[in-house]
Write an enzyme that holds these catalytic residues in place. Structure first.
Site, PDB file in Angstrom:
ATOM      1  N   CYS A  50       0.822  -1.214   0.000  1.00  0.00           N
ATOM      2  CA  CYS A  50       0.000   0.000   0.000  1.00  0.00           C
ATOM      3  C   CYS A  50       0.855   1.262   0.000  1.00  0.00           C
ATOM      4  CB  CYS A  50      -0.941   0.005   1.195  1.00  0.00           C
ATOM      5  SG  CYS A  50      -0.118  -0.038   2.797  1.00  0.00           S
ATOM      6  N   HIS A  97      19.328  -0.010  -0.059  1.00  0.00           N
ATOM      7  CA  HIS A  97      17.919   0.381  -0.002  1.00  0.00           C
ATOM      8  C   HIS A  97      17.034  -0.827   0.298  1.00  0.00           C
ATOM      9  CE1 HIS A  97      14.198   2.482  -0.902  1.00  0.00           C
ATOM     10  NE2 HIS A  97      13.866   1.499  -1.725  1.00  0.00           N
TER      11      HIS A  97
END
Length: 422
Positions: A50, A97
């Protein structure tokens, strides 16, 4: 080969953009199949939640441009619009990352644990679609190892706080006594399961779970003494609901303004607290225009989440240190793998040249040529073939004054300790 991480998240894109770029579970495998056949892509994995959509790829050439164009085509979006909110990382930064994402350092809720499970699901889908090769396999395994260390060696996972927890925490600021409130939860995934657990722990005893299949709703509601209904029964359940929290994978909104408006009239306009955690959204934005509705989305939870972030910052600093160690391990393994591939290529070339010279020598012997002359020619021919490319490269290096290459060649080719008697 380049390791590329390309994506958008809650920091770079609004919820409107994120829901357009999100991949539904039904789309993921088809998307990976398309991504993998791009000429610039060698390996690929997709993480879609989301709050983020990220593509991890091993690429050649202009991989970033090709992948961004593909992402726009797949979702019917302009590349220019995507470029404005997309970020990319290469090689070491891409690995760093991914590890930060895995341990929750890049999440809206610092240290939230759900993202690791979502990342493992993305890994499994990539494996099923043969998107995983040696590069990504090594990266994901190292990432999972780092995440495990962070969870066991730091306090970042203590009293886990998630978007689900933040939603319940926000509700607690509005309702003084949860025991008198009735909650309607829409969906039955991991997020709603966490919401149900947090509400139950906060004192909510009247709980209804609505889901596409009643069986799954019963699995979630039953242990908490709640009620299970299907999505078709939501209009009736809304009439008694003081708290509504939705998180499904539905492509279109489940709650519309008209449905909620009719329920409010039956409630005699008693207020309703709603949180829409889903992307794409489960509740039409227009519902928030109704006077007796307090509607929040994931983007509205930032205040609650920031408070959590402060408490976890010390553990986050410890996690960053473990991530740096993990990146170093990944770099080391990548160099070893790269060296192994080079060694295999060099040996394969040498063996091919050897076989060629041997077959030619055997043919000459079969024609009855002098064995001694054949052996001398074999030795001369094999030496020339093996040393031709290095000799040309050394001449070019000398012309260009590339001293570092000349010194490396001397170390490789002129080692006095080599045994020339064998």
């Amino acid at each position: 080969m380049t390791l590329l991480a390309l994506g958008i998240n809650h920091r770079t894109a609004t919820i409107e953009v994120r829901e357009q770029v999100a991949f539904t579970p039904a789309q993921l495998e088809a998307a990976l199949d398309e991504l993998r056949v791009l000429p610039e892509v060698r390996e690929a994995a997709v993480l879609s939640t989301c709050n983020r959509t990220e593509l991890y790829c091993v690429t050649e050439g202009d991989g970033e441009g090709a992948i961004l164009e593909w992402l726009g085509r797949f979702h019917g979006l302009e590349v220019e619009d995507l470029s404005r909110c997309a970020y990319h990382y290469l090689d070491d930064e891409a690995a760093r990352h991914l590890m930060r994402v895995a341990v929750g350092l890049d999440s809206m809720v610092l240290g939230e644990p759900q993202i690791l499970g979502q990342l493992k699901e993305a890994y499994q889908v990539a494996r099923r679609t043969r998107g995983m090769g040696g590069e990504l396999e090594c990266l994901f395994q190292q990432t999972f190892a780092v995440a495990k260390r962070v969870r066991t060696e730091t306090d970042i996972g203590r009293n886990p706080v998630s978007v689900a927890y933040a939603a319940v925490s926000l509700a607690s600021r509005i309702f003084d006594d949860f025991s008198r409130s009735r909650a309607l939860l829409i969906g039955a995934g991991e997020t709603i399961e966490l919401v149900a657990r947090h509400l139950h722990e906060a004192g909510v005893r009247r709980l209804t779970v609505a889901n596409r299949t009643r069986e799954r709703a019963e699995q979630l509601a039953g242990p908490l003494g709640g009620e299970a209904i299907t999505l078709d029964e939501i209009p009736a359940a809304l009439i008694d609901a003081d708290i509504v929290i939705a998180s499904t994978a539905a492509p279109l909104p489940i709650l519309g303004k008209g449905m909620v408006e009719r329920a409010l009239k039956r409630r005699r306009h008693r207020p309703v607290f709603m949180v829409d955690i889903a992307v794409p959204r489960d509740i039409e934005p227009e519902v928030g225009e109704l006077a007796d509705v307090f509607l929040y989305t994931v983007d509205d939870l930032e205040e609650v989440i920031e408070e959590n972030r402060r408490h976890r910052q010390v553990a986050a600093d410890q996690a960053e240190s473990l991530i740096e160690h993990g990146v170093g391990r990944w770099q080391h393994e990548r160099r070893l793998r790269s060296g192994g591939e080079l060694i295999r290529d060099v040996r394969a070339r040498g063996e091919a040249l050897r076989d060629l010279s041997r077959d030619q020598a055997l043919a000459r012997l079969a024609r009855g040529e002098d064995p001694e002359a054949v052996i001398r020619r074999l030795a001369h021919q094999l030496t020339n073939r093996l040393l031709h490319r290095p000799t040309v490269a050394l001449r070019e290096a000398a012309t260009d004054e590339r001293q570092e290459l000349l010194e490396a060649a001397a170390a490789l080719l002129l080692d006095d300790s080599s045994d020339t008697s064998r």
